[in-house]
Write a protein that holds these residues in place. Sequence first.
Motif, PDB file in Angstrom:
ATOM      1  N   ALA A  35     -39.905 -67.069   4.069  1.00  0.00           N
ATOM      2  CA  ALA A  35     -39.179 -67.286   5.142  1.00  0.00           C
ATOM      3  C   ALA A  35     -39.895 -66.818   6.421  1.00  0.00           C
ATOM      4  O   ALA A  35     -40.099 -66.818   7.650  1.00  0.00           O
ATOM      5  N   GLY A  36     -40.989 -65.596   6.101  1.00  0.00           N
ATOM      6  CA  GLY A  36     -41.841 -65.035   7.153  1.00  0.00           C
ATOM      7  C   GLY A  36     -40.818 -63.662   7.489  1.00  0.00           C
ATOM      8  O   GLY A  36     -41.485 -63.397   8.600  1.00  0.00           O
ATOM      9  N   GLY A  37     -39.826 -63.439   7.414  1.00  0.00           N
ATOM     10  CA  GLY A  37     -38.962 -62.218   8.037  1.00  0.00           C
ATOM     11  C   GLY A  37     -39.700 -60.927   7.442  1.00  0.00           C
ATOM     12  O   GLY A  37     -40.263 -60.841   6.498  1.00  0.00           O
ATOM     13  N   THR A  38     -39.637 -60.003   8.484  1.00  0.00           N
ATOM     14  CA  THR A  38     -40.181 -58.786   8.364  1.00  0.00           C
ATOM     15  C   THR A  38     -39.255 -57.705   8.444  1.00  0.00           C
ATOM     16  O   THR A  38     -38.696 -57.533   9.529  1.00  0.00           O
ATOM     17  N   LEU A  39     -39.354 -56.761   7.655  1.00  0.00           N
ATOM     18  CA  LEU A  39     -38.529 -55.507   7.533  1.00  0.00           C
ATOM     19  C   LEU A  39     -39.258 -54.133   8.000  1.00  0.00           C
ATOM     20  O   LEU A  39     -40.223 -54.184   6.969  1.00  0.00           O
ATOM     21  N   LEU A  40     -39.047 -53.346   8.822  1.00  0.00           N
ATOM     22  CA  LEU A  40     -39.880 -52.194   9.158  1.00  0.00           C
ATOM     23  C   LEU A  40     -38.974 -50.796   8.556  1.00  0.00           C
ATOM     24  O   LEU A  40     -37.691 -50.876   9.244  1.00  0.00           O
ATOM     25  N   ILE A  41     -39.398 -49.913   7.706  1.00  0.00           N
ATOM     26  CA  ILE A  41     -38.802 -48.612   7.266  1.00  0.00           C
ATOM     27  C   ILE A  41     -39.565 -47.673   7.646  1.00  0.00           C
ATOM     28  O   ILE A  41     -40.696 -47.439   7.102  1.00  0.00           O
ATOM     29  N   GLY A  42     -39.077 -46.661   8.798  1.00  0.00           N
ATOM     30  CA  GLY A  42     -39.796 -45.513   9.051  1.00  0.00           C
ATOM     31  C   GLY A  42     -39.495 -44.285   8.168  1.00  0.00           C
ATOM     32  O   GLY A  42     -38.436 -44.231   7.896  1.00  0.00           O
ATOM     33  N   ILE A  43     -40.329 -43.683   7.873  1.00  0.00           N
ATOM     34  CA  ILE A  43     -40.310 -42.454   7.000  1.00  0.00           C
ATOM     35  C   ILE A  43     -40.708 -41.101   8.041  1.00  0.00           C
ATOM     36  O   ILE A  43     -41.557 -40.989   8.575  1.00  0.00           O
ATOM     37  N   PRO A  44     -39.708 -40.490   8.166  1.00  0.00           N
ATOM     38  CA  PRO A  44     -39.842 -39.160   9.263  1.00  0.00           C
ATOM     39  C   PRO A  44     -40.720 -38.402   8.662  1.00  0.00           C
ATOM     40  O   PRO A  44     -41.097 -37.890   7.466  1.00  0.00           O
ATOM     41  N   ARG A  45     -41.626 -37.881   9.640  1.00  0.00           N
ATOM     42  CA  ARG A  45     -42.828 -36.882   9.172  1.00  0.00           C
ATOM     43  C   ARG A  45     -42.162 -35.658   8.654  1.00  0.00           C
ATOM     44  O   ARG A  45     -43.212 -34.889   7.938  1.00  0.00           O
ATOM     45  N   ASN A  46     -41.327 -35.107   9.109  1.00  0.00           N
ATOM     46  CA  ASN A  46     -40.747 -33.983   8.850  1.00  0.00           C
ATOM     47  C   ASN A  46     -39.620 -33.786   7.614  1.00  0.00           C
ATOM     48  O   ASN A  46     -38.944 -32.902   7.611  1.00  0.00           O
ATOM     49  N   LEU A  47     -39.548 -34.810   6.864  1.00  0.00           N
ATOM     50  CA  LEU A  47     -38.919 -35.088   5.726  1.00  0.00           C
ATOM     51  C   LEU A  47     -39.072 -33.852   4.654  1.00  0.00           C
ATOM     52  O   LEU A  47     -40.382 -33.766   4.310  1.00  0.00           O
ATOM     53  N   GLU A  48     -38.138 -33.087   4.332  1.00  0.00           N
ATOM     54  CA  GLU A  48     -38.539 -31.942   3.371  1.00  0.00           C
ATOM     55  C   GLU A  48     -38.045 -32.613   1.991  1.00  0.00           C
ATOM     56  O   GLU A  48     -37.207 -33.490   1.684  1.00  0.00           O
ATOM     57  N   MET A  49     -38.734 -31.686   0.814  1.00  0.00           N
ATOM     58  CA  MET A  49     -38.270 -32.177  -0.745  1.00  0.00           C
ATOM     59  C   MET A  49     -38.365 -33.603  -1.149  1.00  0.00           C
ATOM     60  O   MET A  49     -37.796 -33.981  -1.623  1.00  0.00           O
ATOM     61  N   VAL A  50     -39.589 -34.092  -0.588  1.00  0.00           N
ATOM     62  CA  VAL A  50     -39.856 -35.186  -0.841  1.00  0.00           C
ATOM     63  C   VAL A  50     -40.151 -35.388  -2.438  1.00  0.00           C
ATOM     64  O   VAL A  50     -40.739 -34.586  -2.933  1.00  0.00           O
ATOM     65  N   ASN A  56     -47.875 -39.342 -10.969  1.00  0.00           N
ATOM     66  CA  ASN A  56     -48.912 -38.809 -10.227  1.00  0.00           C
ATOM     67  C   ASN A  56     -49.176 -37.390 -10.594  1.00  0.00           C
ATOM     68  O   ASN A  56     -48.502 -36.662 -10.746  1.00  0.00           O
ATOM     69  N   PRO A  57     -50.420 -37.175 -10.581  1.00  0.00           N
ATOM     70  CA  PRO A  57     -51.216 -35.733 -11.114  1.00  0.00           C
ATOM     71  C   PRO A  57     -50.495 -34.564 -10.235  1.00  0.00           C
ATOM     72  O   PRO A  57     -50.155 -33.425 -10.835  1.00  0.00           O
ATOM     73  N   LEU A  58     -50.190 -34.705  -9.145  1.00  0.00           N
ATOM     74  CA  LEU A  58     -49.473 -33.619  -8.195  1.00  0.00           C
ATOM     75  C   LEU A  58     -48.126 -33.156  -8.639  1.00  0.00           C
ATOM     76  O   LEU A  58     -47.615 -32.045  -8.228  1.00  0.00           O
ATOM     77  N   SER A  59     -47.588 -33.943  -9.620  1.00  0.00           N
ATOM     78  CA  SER A  59     -46.155 -33.749 -10.091  1.00  0.00           C
ATOM     79  C   SER A  59     -46.316 -32.654 -10.883  1.00  0.00           C
ATOM     80  O   SER A  59     -44.932 -31.938 -11.348  1.00  0.00           O
ATOM     81  N   THR A  60     -47.192 -32.325 -11.553  1.00  0.00           N
ATOM     82  CA  THR A  60     -47.541 -31.285 -12.613  1.00  0.00           C
ATOM     83  C   THR A  60     -47.584 -29.848 -11.738  1.00  0.00           C
ATOM     84  O   THR A  60     -46.949 -28.936 -12.249  1.00  0.00           O
ATOM     85  N   VAL A  61     -47.693 -29.866 -10.436  1.00  0.00           N
ATOM     86  CA  VAL A  61     -47.533 -28.636  -9.920  1.00  0.00           C
ATOM     87  C   VAL A  61     -46.239 -28.841  -9.209  1.00  0.00           C
ATOM     88  O   VAL A  61     -45.721 -27.449  -8.881  1.00  0.00           O
ATOM     89  N   TRP A  62     -45.824 -29.768  -8.713  1.00  0.00           N
ATOM     90  CA  TRP A  62     -44.289 -29.905  -7.847  1.00  0.00           C
ATOM     91  C   TRP A  62     -43.427 -30.747  -8.757  1.00  0.00           C
ATOM     92  O   TRP A  62     -43.198 -31.991  -8.150  1.00  0.00           O
ATOM     93  N   PRO A  63     -43.050 -30.335  -9.959  1.00  0.00           N
ATOM     94  CA  PRO A  63     -42.257 -31.327 -10.687  1.00  0.00           C
ATOM     95  C   PRO A  63     -40.871 -31.353 -10.236  1.00  0.00           C
ATOM     96  O   PRO A  63     -40.204 -32.600 -10.367  1.00  0.00           O
ATOM     97  N   ASN A  64     -40.351 -30.944  -9.160  1.00  0.00           N
ATOM     98  CA  ASN A  64     -39.068 -30.971  -8.744  1.00  0.00           C
ATOM     99  C   ASN A  64     -39.480 -31.457  -7.068  1.00  0.00           C
ATOM    100  O   ASN A  64     -38.365 -31.242  -6.276  1.00  0.00           O
ATOM    101  N   GLY A  65     -40.441 -32.202  -6.914  1.00  0.00           N
ATOM    102  CA  GLY A  65     -40.715 -32.355  -5.370  1.00  0.00           C
ATOM    103  C   GLY A  65     -41.274 -31.375  -4.704  1.00  0.00           C
ATOM    104  O   GLY A  65     -41.478 -30.107  -5.019  1.00  0.00           O
ATOM    105  N   TYR A  66     -41.809 -31.828  -3.545  1.00  0.00           N
ATOM    106  CA  TYR A  66     -42.514 -30.859  -2.459  1.00  0.00           C
ATOM    107  C   TYR A  66     -41.540 -29.957  -1.954  1.00  0.00           C
ATOM    108  O   TYR A  66     -41.329 -30.357  -0.720  1.00  0.00           O
TER     109      TYR A  66
END
Length: 209
Positions: A35-50, A56-66
């Motif tokens: 149909a060509g419809g577009t949805l935009l979802i913004g992710i806040p830059r200051n989101l915590e505990m992502v 992803n290899p970084l999960s070995t350092v941050w297993p419970n999120g950042y």
Amino acid sequence: AGPRGDPRLGGSDARNGREGIRTGARMVVSMDTRAGGTLLIGIPRNLEMVPIPEHNPLSTVWPNGYDCGDECLMNGIWTLAEGRPDLFVGVEEPGRQTTVDVVGAITGLEIHHSVVVNLAGFTALVDAMGGVEINVQERVCVDCASRADGSIRWTRGTEQWIEPGFQHLDGRLALWYSRSRAGSDDFSRMRRQRCVAGALIDQADPVSL
């Protein structure tokens, strides 16, 4: 809806005089390919505990999120991953890959493609289109910054505003409309960023671009 692609658009503030890459704007663009419809979802830059997905290899350092309080924000993920090349052997762009993985974990979407645009690239894109038409919803200052007391200072010494109403913005003004926070806040800026991204998608002529 029909089949969808979910490419991610990232805005980088990388430029001379700045160290590392901070993705100041992150948007997921979900497109209905029928149909060509577009949805935009913004992710806040200051989101915590992502969340950092297990693959992803970084999960070995941050297993419970950042998670380390207000020092660990979404816009630091790129630089965080780039600083651990030992974890990403053979990965060409660990910062980009990790940012995409984290955005996918936040939204629950599979991100099929990613594009990163820096400040100069954004300006050049809008100028290549001949500018962009925006229905400006709020007054936004240009070449400005916030003082500690919340007032606005003019970085070039001249007061300039983008006024409400339908405006034709060139690359420089579209960039300021998208990223200015002086006298405003992050959520207002995110709304403006989605507005500009949507207008670019609607108004771009793929053949001429």
